[in-house]
Design an enzyme around this catalytic site. Structure first.
Site, PDB file in Angstrom:
ATOM      1  CG  ASN A  10      11.484 -14.264  21.381  1.00 61.91           C
ATOM      2  OD1 ASN A  10      12.304 -15.283  21.480  1.00 61.91           O
ATOM      3  ND2 ASN A  10      11.850 -13.171  20.712  1.00 61.91           N
TER       4      ASN A  10
ATOM      5  N   GLY B  59       3.518  -9.545  24.247  1.00 55.86           N
ATOM      6  CA  GLY B  59       3.232  -8.573  25.186  1.00 55.86           C
ATOM      7  C   GLY B  59       3.390  -9.254  26.548  1.00 55.86           C
TER       8      GLY B  59
ATOM      9  CE  LYS C 170       4.120 -15.240  15.532  1.00 61.17           C
ATOM     10  NZ  LYS C 170       5.099 -14.756  16.442  1.00 61.17           N
TER      11      LYS C 170
ATOM     12  N   GLY D 152       7.150  -7.299  22.112  1.00 63.94           N
ATOM     13  CA  GLY D 152       8.202  -6.789  22.732  1.00 63.94           C
ATOM     14  C   GLY D 152       8.176  -5.776  23.863  1.00 63.94           C
TER      15      GLY D 152
END
Lengths: 366, 258
Positions: free
Chosen positions: B207, B186, B98, B159
């Site tokens: 996450n 987001g 990624k 985040g």
């Protein structure tokens, strides 16, 4: 361009009159904001804001978890040498303090590295006293070459250097720079730095910026709390961090908040920074600069460090020795006394018990 | 309603929830959360993978059925992305990567140009490349051309938990780009994830919202359900959204002799 230009615009603010005019409404308004301006930051450093520590703490905690997670990075300092040519009134390494000076040989550097790595530490800050003669750039560079074999991230905390010298060290494997201005007040700065090259205020003030330009990934700054009124010092250091963060977007900027600790010599702090004051500073920083790293050393007691954890701290040192050669064997005179002497394993257990993941590796030498 | 499996890099995925390993209170919690999430792809920052210490190595806490998606967190340029990707591969993390090329520490916004450069290099080297981008149609088209395996547009800054703030731009990518679109960053609540999936996103990566929840395990389950529900809703074809009610006495009813 230099932070000095910005500093000059704010250094003569009448802080007392500003603080006198701060109302409860002002503090509450700032607490309700998403993005804080400089004036808002100063409101949070006011004596009145001290009555809002719990509200500030709740918000600071939330912002910290959101931006950094329930994670604390751990690091340790390695003192290569304690030769120093400066006469700083507040420091144990002061040239006038007559103790036997030490400097590690490259073999000893490897010994120390092994002893630190064996504790599990991977993130290192390399320190020397400020002496170009005893700890020239070439010596630091040779040490770094050895240390890159052991550590995934290496910062330096040494005398201020030229951009080219920083670049040389970045190429050798340094990824972080720590340099404290000690005090932003020029008169006090001149007074406490009695003799030596450290008297050059501007050269030190611009050092973090030179580090950014040289490609340091992380730059850590801070005031030595106790030399001047802490509200002013915290404000200037916060603006300095903001300046660097805005100008060098690709550098991770962080702040440390060292308080004057006992050491050999007899200097007494000019400003008492008690625990509520330290808490207020940390919270104001987090609310003003949500992405700012905040680092805490073993200067502070274990109990206080544990309580400060959720308030905005992102990085802590563990099982530190401030002696030259202090890991492989205990000896010599240290720069300051440490208050938290728990082992790395103990700190790790404590963090986990408090719901924080200890992170030992946060970079990869590429 | 025929559900086609999501295939990336030749791997057929049952779950459309991608997860991460950052920000968790402990590595044990990472393991429990991943197990509960039903997810099959997990991203971890190579900078934090401690290969030398088995107890600290996050990979040892990832269940075996997961495909590892190392990310290049900390890379500021295409060159640094490429170096980190090669280290990840050499260290045995597989050939998925990624791309995070971020030179902005304040908002953590990706650098789309560096991302395109790195994608081109790594795709040629045989990596399965999943680039993280600010949603932009032309950038996504370029990524398609240079060999990306999917495109990962952000819904809002990393985040931030703000939800699908870039919804209109992501919708364009979904409509115009052949590659799988994985909404990354987001997504703060399961309802945000459901919204992305209803809109036609192929998957979402979550996450922070899971890792920083009071109960990450339960939150992972909630996201699993939300992603499944959103996907089923997309396949079921939701009715058109109208700004007005359907009148019970229609004005044109007379044409039908009503």
């Amino acid at each position: 361009m230099s932070f000095y230009k910005e500093y000059k615009q704010v250094k003569d603010i009448d802080f007392n009159s500003f603080f006198d005019q701060v109302t409860k409404y002002d503090v509450e308004k700032v607490l309700a904001k998403d993005r804080l301006k400089r004036e808002d930051f100063l409101v949070l450093l006011s004596p009145l804001a001290n009555h809002y520590l719990e509200e500030m703490a709740q918000k600071a905690h939330q912002l910290t978890v959101q931006n950094f997670g329930k994670v604390i990075c751990l690091y340790a300092p390695l003192y290569l040498a304690n030769y120093c040519v400066n006469q700083c009134a507040y420091c144990g390494f002061n040239v006038k303090n007559g103790f036997k000076r030490d400097k590690l040989t490259l073999n000893q550097v490897a010994q120390e590295a092994k002893a630190i790595v064996n504790k599990g530490i991977k993130d290192l800050v390399v320190l020397t006293g400020e002496s170009r003669k005893h700890s020239p750039v070439s010596y630091i560079k040779d040490s770094i070459k050895i240390l890159t074999e052991y550590f995934s991230s290496i910062a330096i905390e040494v005398y201020p250097m030229e951009t080219e010298e920083y670049r040389e060290l970045v190429e050798a494997g340094v990824d972080g720079l720590t340099i404290y201005q000690e005090t932003y007040d020029e008169a006090i700065y001149d007074q406490v730095h009695i003799t030596g090259p450290k008297k050059n205020y501007r050269f030190r003030l611009d050092a973090p910026e030179r580090g950014c330009q040289a490609g340091m990934r992380r730059v850590n700054i801070g005031p030595l709390l106790g030399l001047d009124d802490w509200r002013k010092e915290a404000f200037f250091a916060g603006l300095h961090a903001d300046y660097l963060q805005n100008k060098y977007l690709d550098t991770e900027v962080s702040l440390s908040l060292p308080r004057l600790r006992p050491h050999i010599g007899s200097f007494q702090p000019n400003s008492i920074v008690d625990d509520p004051a330290l808490v207020q500073i940390i919270l104001a920083y987090r609310l003003f600069l949500p992405r700012l790293g905040i680092s805490l050393s073993t200067r502070e007691s274990d109990q206080l460090r544990d309580n400060l954890l959720p308030l905005g701290i992102t990085k802590m040192s563990a099982e530190s020795s401030t002696f030259v050669g202090g890991y492989a064997e205990n000896r010599g005179v240290n720069q300051f006394d440490i208050s938290d002497d728990r082992t790395v394993a103990e700190v790790k257990e404590l963090l986990l018990a408090r719901g924080y993941q200890p992170v030992f590796k946060d970079w990869q030498q590429i | 309603m025929i559900e086609e499996k999501l295939v990336i890099g030749g791997v057929k995925l049952e779950s459309r929830l991608f997860t991460g390993t950052g920000k968790f209170p402990s590595k044990e919690v990472i393991r429990e959360t991943l197990e509960a999430s039903n997810s099959q792809v997990v991203t971890m920052a190579l900078r934090r993978v401690d290969f030398d210490n088995p107890e600290e190595n996050v990979i040892n806490y990832i269940p075996d059925n997961f495909t590892l998606l190392p990310n290049t967190s900390g890379a500021r340029t295409a060159e640094e992305v490429v170096r980190i990707a090669r280290i990840a591969k050499a260290a045995g993390c597989g050939n998925w990567i990624k791309i995070e090329a971020i030179s902005d520490n304040k908002y953590l916004m990706p650098d789309n140009q560096e991302t395109i450069k790195a994608t081109e290099i790594l795709a040629k080297e045989g990596f399965v490349v999943l680039p993280y981008i600010s949603p932009d149609l032309m950038v996504a088209k370029r990524l398609e051309e240079v060999g990306a395996a999917a495109v990962m547009p952000l819904g809002a800054p990393i985040g931030s938990n703000r939800g699908l703030k870039t919804k209109e731009l992501i919708k364009i990518l979904i409509d115009e780009i052949e590659l799988p679109i994985i909404v990354d960053a987001g997504i703060g609540k399961p309802s945000h994830a459901a919204e992305a999936m209803e809109m036609g996103a192929d998957a979402v990566l979550v996450n922070t919202a899971i890792a920083t929840a009071n109960d990450p395990v339960k939150m992972a389950q909630a996201f699993d359900y939300a992603v499944q529900a959103g996907r089923i809703a997309y396949l079921a074809g939701p009715g058109a959204v109208k700004d007005y009610a359907s009148a019970s006495s229609p004005l044109t009813g007379f044409l039908k002799g009503e």
